[in-house]
Design an enzyme around this catalytic site. Structure first.
Site, PDB file in Angstrom:
ATOM      1  CG  HIS A 170      -1.948   1.109   1.129  1.00 62.75           C
ATOM      2  ND1 HIS A 170      -2.871   1.215   0.111  1.00 62.75           N
ATOM      3  CD2 HIS A 170      -2.153   2.183   1.931  1.00 62.75           C
ATOM      4  CE1 HIS A 170      -3.611   2.294   0.289  1.00 62.75           C
ATOM      5  NE2 HIS A 170      -3.191   2.907   1.383  1.00 62.75           N
ATOM      6  CG  ASP A 181      -8.082   1.907   1.394  1.00 62.16           C
ATOM      7  OD1 ASP A 181      -8.472   0.759   1.693  1.00 62.16           O
ATOM      8  OD2 ASP A 181      -8.140   2.849   2.179  1.00 62.16           O
ATOM      9  NE  ARG A 251     -13.082   6.731   2.673  1.00 62.06           N
ATOM     10  CZ  ARG A 251     -13.175   7.634   3.643  1.00 62.06           C
ATOM     11  NH1 ARG A 251     -14.335   8.242   3.882  1.00 62.06           N
ATOM     12  NH2 ARG A 251     -12.137   7.940   4.377  1.00 62.06           N
TER      13      ARG A 251
END
Length: 410
Positions: A170, A181, A251
């Site tokens: 990430h 994400d 999310r």
């Protein structure tokens, strides 16, 4: 006597003029205020997408000011918002939307194509996302600085740190970790670049990133996905057997869904991995549909709706609406699923969108930020996700709502 009369009359004349002037001034000011208010008001006759786009521009005349930044920053959230403006420009042909995008890029990228405050050794996948706006700028203007900037971002993937199984970390500061994400931050850009400039030679690598998180972050019990996966299983938040984060975060599901529908734009139907990615999208849409609230929205931790403190969250809900709506429109998802997207959008506009007297829109109940690890340490617990600030008009919500509205033509 005559001189005195003339003095009186002239004095009276001056007095009368002053009175008239003073009386007229408030009237003129009122008229000017009314005209100014009329000019600044945002018509409710416009679509939700334009009303929100104009509201953002009204609050932030320059795109780098979004989220009330004090100085320009190349930012993944602003990149998401401007990706929506790009779609809105294509839909409306309004040059002000294109100019808003261009102004941001030109503020952060110099004439030689160099980014402000960029160190390629930072290896932060978030930095890639805003680069998606550069394709359209280069295609329209053909300025070499945009091409140089595109190439700079593409080169990040050359020596970007990976897990042993080939997944992009990430961030450099989060070794061996893949977050949902990150798929949105890097893979749509990577896919588009390799298709437009490299004959699609890296599409297998793009698909591999999704395969890894599907194989390791998917939760069979809920049909949803954990926020992240640590291949080394060394992080305190990681499950010692699976490496997954402790909880499902709304999310993160949204990032994953948007990443899927956006990378599929660049996978030809005859590509060996295309059907696999479509299957992942169907799996996600089926999973989240079971947790959609009666309002049409989803909870911050979607599989624990009744737990104290949980709340209906705007950005993740908007992202899922966009992903499902686009999936239906592109033919990846069954048409019947469009009702899920429409119900979700209706929930947003009736429950979480507030309208000022001048027509300006605001989006409420947006989780400001959430992550894992770091300092101060984020443990991924339910209590942690509830503790993050809830904001109005946070950019995560603004960008996702715009994308959802544009995709549904609302």
């Amino acid at each position: 006597m005559r001189k005195f009369s003339l003095f009186v009359y002239s004095g009276l004349g001056i007095f009368t003029i002053c009175v008239l002037f003073l009386c007229c001034k408030p009237i003129e000011q009122a008229k000017a205020t009314a005209v100014n208010k009329q000019e600044q008001s945002i018509s409710d006759k416009l679509k939700w997408s334009e009303r929100m786009a104009l509201s953002i521009m009204k609050r932030h005349p320059k795109a780098w000011q979004i989220d009330y930044h004090e100085k320009p920053k190349w930012d993944y959230k602003i990149g998401m918002i401007l990706t929506a403006y790009e779609k809105l420009y294509a839909q409306t042909k309004e040059e002000k939307y294109f100019d808003y995008i261009k102004g941001y890029a030109d503020t952060l990228i110099d004439d030689s194509g160099n980014f402000q405050n960029f160190n390629p050794q930072d290896h932060n996948i978030d930095f890639i996302n805003a680069g998606k706006i550069l394709f359209g700028l280069y295609n329209k203007i053909q300025n070499q600085k945009y091409l140089k900037a595109l190439q700079t971002l593409r080169n990040q993937f050359v020596d970007y740190p990976r897990t042993v199984s080939g997944g992009f970390w990430h961030k450099k500061i989060y070794p061996n970790q893949m977050w949902l994400d990150g798929l949105y931050m890097g893979q749509p850009f990577y896919a588009r670049f390799t298709v437009e400039f490299e004959k699609g030679e890296k599409l297998d690598d793009v698909a591999h990133q999704f395969e890894l998180l599907r194989n390791h972050a998917y939760d069979k019990t809920t049909g949803l996905f954990f926020h992240a996966w640590d291949e080394s299983k060394k992080m305190p938040w990681a499950n010692k057997e699976t490496g997954t984060a402790p909880h499902i975060w709304l999310r993160a599901l949204g990032w994953y869904g948007m990443a899927l529908v956006d990378v599929l734009d660049y996978f030809p139907k005859n590509h060996p991995k295309q059907k696999q990615l479509v299957a992942y999208l169907n799996e996600l849409a089926s999973g989240v549909s079971k947790y959609q609230d009666v309002s049409g929205l989803w909870y911050q931790v979607p599989n624990l709706p009744n737990r104290a403190g949980n709340y209906l969250e705007a950005s993740g809900s908007s992202m899922l609406v966009y992903a499902i709506a686009k999936g239906v429109h592109k033919g990846y998802l069954p048409k019947a699923m469009n009702k899920i997207a429409l119900k979700g959008f209706n929930g947003l506009t009736t429950k979480l969108i507030k309208v000022d007297d001048n027509g300006e829109l605001h989006i409420t109940q947006v989780c400001a930020s959430a992550g894992l690890g770091g300092n101060p340490y984020r443990d991924g617990s339910f209590e942690y996700y509830m503790s993050e600030k809830i904001k109005v008009d946070n950019s995560h919500g603004l960008g996702a709502f715009l994308l959802a509205a544009i995709e549904l033509d609302k």
